[in-house]
Write a protein that holds these residues in place. Structure first.
Motif, mmCIF file in Angstrom:
data_model
loop_
_atom_site.group_PDB
_atom_site.id
_atom_site.type_symbol
_atom_site.label_atom_id
_atom_site.label_comp_id
_atom_site.label_asym_id
_atom_site.label_seq_id
_atom_site.Cartn_x
_atom_site.Cartn_y
_atom_site.Cartn_z
ATOM 1 N N LEU A 52 0.833 -1.203 0.000
ATOM 2 C CA LEU A 52 0.000 0.000 0.000
ATOM 3 C C LEU A 52 0.868 1.253 0.000
ATOM 4 N N GLU A 53 0.501 2.215 -0.835
ATOM 5 C CA GLU A 53 1.056 3.563 -0.770
ATOM 6 C C GLU A 53 -0.134 4.492 -0.575
ATOM 7 N N TYR A 54 -0.154 5.150 0.576
ATOM 8 C CA TYR A 54 -1.323 5.945 0.959
ATOM 9 C C TYR A 54 -0.924 7.395 1.166
ATOM 10 N N ALA A 55 -1.639 8.291 0.485
ATOM 11 C CA ALA A 55 -1.381 9.730 0.595
ATOM 12 C C ALA A 55 -2.621 10.433 1.124
ATOM 13 N N VAL A 56 -2.409 11.396 2.000
ATOM 14 C CA VAL A 56 -3.486 12.265 2.467
ATOM 15 C C VAL A 56 -3.100 13.689 2.094
ATOM 16 N N VAL A 57 -3.987 14.344 1.346
ATOM 17 C CA VAL A 57 -3.731 15.697 0.866
ATOM 18 C C VAL A 57 -4.809 16.613 1.433
ATOM 19 N N ASP A 58 -4.410 17.416 2.400
ATOM 20 C CA ASP A 58 -5.328 18.323 3.080
ATOM 21 C C ASP A 58 -5.146 19.734 2.514
ATOM 22 N N GLY A 59 -6.246 20.419 2.342
ATOM 23 C CA GLY A 59 -6.222 21.748 1.722
ATOM 24 C C GLY A 59 -5.887 22.890 2.656
ATOM 25 N N GLY A 60 -5.182 22.622 3.744
ATOM 26 C CA GLY A 60 -4.826 23.689 4.682
ATOM 27 C C GLY A 60 -5.918 23.921 5.715
ATOM 28 N N SER A 61 -6.441 22.861 6.260
ATOM 29 C CA SER A 61 -7.547 22.935 7.224
ATOM 30 C C SER A 61 -7.204 23.784 8.441
ATOM 31 N N THR A 62 -8.247 24.332 9.039
ATOM 32 C CA THR A 62 -8.102 25.171 10.234
ATOM 33 C C THR A 62 -8.887 24.607 11.413
ATOM 34 N N ASP A 63 -9.323 23.353 11.316
ATOM 35 C CA ASP A 63 -10.221 22.781 12.320
ATOM 36 C C ASP A 63 -9.594 21.711 13.193
ATOM 37 N N GLY A 64 -8.304 21.545 13.162
ATOM 38 C CA GLY A 64 -7.658 20.491 13.942
ATOM 39 C C GLY A 64 -7.254 19.292 13.099
ATOM 40 N N THR A 65 -7.544 19.325 11.809
ATOM 41 C CA THR A 65 -7.161 18.216 10.933
ATOM 42 C C THR A 65 -5.654 17.996 10.955
ATOM 43 N N ARG A 66 -4.884 19.060 10.962
ATOM 44 C CA ARG A 66 -3.418 18.927 10.942
ATOM 45 C C ARG A 66 -2.916 18.137 12.144
ATOM 46 N N GLU A 67 -3.513 18.363 13.297
ATOM 47 C CA GLU A 67 -3.108 17.629 14.500
ATOM 48 C C GLU A 67 -3.452 16.141 14.360
ATOM 49 N N VAL A 68 -4.578 15.844 13.752
ATOM 50 C CA VAL A 68 -4.944 14.443 13.522
ATOM 51 C C VAL A 68 -3.940 13.811 12.562
ATOM 52 N N LEU A 69 -3.625 14.506 11.476
ATOM 53 C CA LEU A 69 -2.693 13.975 10.482
ATOM 54 C C LEU A 69 -1.322 13.697 11.089
ATOM 55 N N ALA A 70 -0.901 14.542 12.013
ATOM 56 C CA ALA A 70 0.413 14.374 12.639
ATOM 57 C C ALA A 70 0.547 13.012 13.327
ATOM 58 N N ARG A 71 -0.569 12.438 13.783
ATOM 59 C CA ARG A 71 -0.532 11.129 14.447
ATOM 60 C C ARG A 71 -0.237 9.992 13.473
ATOM 61 N N TYR A 72 -0.445 10.224 12.178
ATOM 62 C CA TYR A 72 -0.324 9.146 11.196
ATOM 63 C C TYR A 72 0.755 9.385 10.141
ATOM 64 N N THR A 73 1.392 10.530 10.151
ATOM 65 C CA THR A 73 2.322 10.907 9.091
ATOM 66 C C THR A 73 3.383 9.849 8.820
ATOM 67 N N GLU A 74 3.932 9.244 9.860
ATOM 68 C CA GLU A 74 4.993 8.248 9.670
ATOM 69 C C GLU A 74 4.509 7.013 8.938
ATOM 70 N N ARG A 75 3.214 6.743 8.961
ATOM 71 C CA ARG A 75 2.672 5.554 8.310
ATOM 72 C C ARG A 75 2.158 5.849 6.897
ATOM 73 N N LEU A 76 2.233 7.116 6.495
ATOM 74 C CA LEU A 76 1.737 7.511 5.171
ATOM 75 C C LEU A 76 2.898 7.675 4.205
ATOM 76 N N ALA A 77 2.654 7.361 2.944
ATOM 77 C CA ALA A 77 3.678 7.561 1.909
ATOM 78 C C ALA A 77 3.849 9.049 1.610
ATOM 79 N N TYR A 78 2.770 9.814 1.780
ATOM 80 C CA TYR A 78 2.803 11.255 1.513
ATOM 81 C C TYR A 78 1.694 11.901 2.316
ATOM 82 N N CYS A 79 2.002 13.031 2.914
ATOM 83 C CA CYS A 79 1.007 13.777 3.680
ATOM 84 C C CYS A 79 1.370 15.248 3.618
ATOM 85 N N VAL A 80 0.381 16.081 3.272
ATOM 86 C CA VAL A 80 0.616 17.516 3.190
ATOM 87 C C VAL A 80 -0.661 18.235 3.612
#
Length: 194
Positions: A52-80
């Motif tokens: 699996l190669e999994y990418a999450v592409v967030d559009g610059g959220s302001t609702d706490g999404t970035r903090e959620v993404l930070a918990r999974y970044t190491e397991r993702l192939a790409y995250c921005v």
């Protein structure tokens, strides 16, 4: 639809026995979906699909999404998390950063049922002449309770010219198809998958 009930798992048919599973690339576009995106990410990562190669592409959220993404970044192939031009742009951007023989995208408020990626990988490996697959949809409410299912009619290419019966979150295709059509047009803001 029906009254809420506990989500029932799916029994995926045995697609074929193979040790050569294809690489699957999945992209999740997101914007201000912090309240649900963890469920989406976990539903993909917990598949334990070996290629699996999994990418999450967030559009610059302001609702706490970035903090959620930070918990999974190491397991993702790409995250921005940065401004983009909308969902189509985010999906296209994600696919520029992951490689896969098989591709799909999963919106940030959707989930994969356990075993889905194993079925997809085995099916494509066992059916080299098939370029695209899709399936039924299970609908859940905000509490994770099942409230409906879309059971699809048999595929009909002529009907597909007029009606989009394909549940996007169940759609997977070979990368050659994506390349042949030039990918997802970032100018599309609606029904870009169809």
């Amino acid at each position: 639809q029906y009254p809420p009930r506990e989500l029932r798992g799916e029994r995926f048919p045995v697609a074929g026995k193979t040790t050569e599973l294809p690489t699957i690339a999945i992209v999740t576009p997101s914007y201000n979906q912090g309240h649900v995106i963890a469920q989406t990410i976990v539903s993909v990562l917990d598949q334990a699909y070996p290629r699996l190669e999994y990418a999450v592409v967030d559009g610059g959220s302001t609702d706490g999404t970035r903090e959620v993404l930070a918990r999974y970044t190491e397991r993702l192939a790409y995250c921005v998390s940065e401004p983009d031009a909308g969902q189509s742009d985010a999906v296209a951007k994600g696919f520029q950063h992951v490689q896969g023989e098989i591709m799909g995208y999963l919106n940030s408020d959707d989930m994969l049922l356990p075993g889905a990626l194993r079925f997809v990988g085995e099916f494509f490996a066992s059916h080299p002449n098939v370029d695209v697959i899709y399936g039924h949809r299970v609908i859940v409410d905000d509490d994770g309770q099942e409230v409906g299912r879309w059971i699809l009619p048999p595929h009909d290419a002529e009907v597909m010219k007029y009606h989009d019966w394909v549940p996007q979150e169940t759609l997977f295709w070979r990368s050659a198809v994506y390349q042949a059509v030039g990918g997802i047009d970032p100018a599309f803001q609606f029904a870009m998958d169809w």
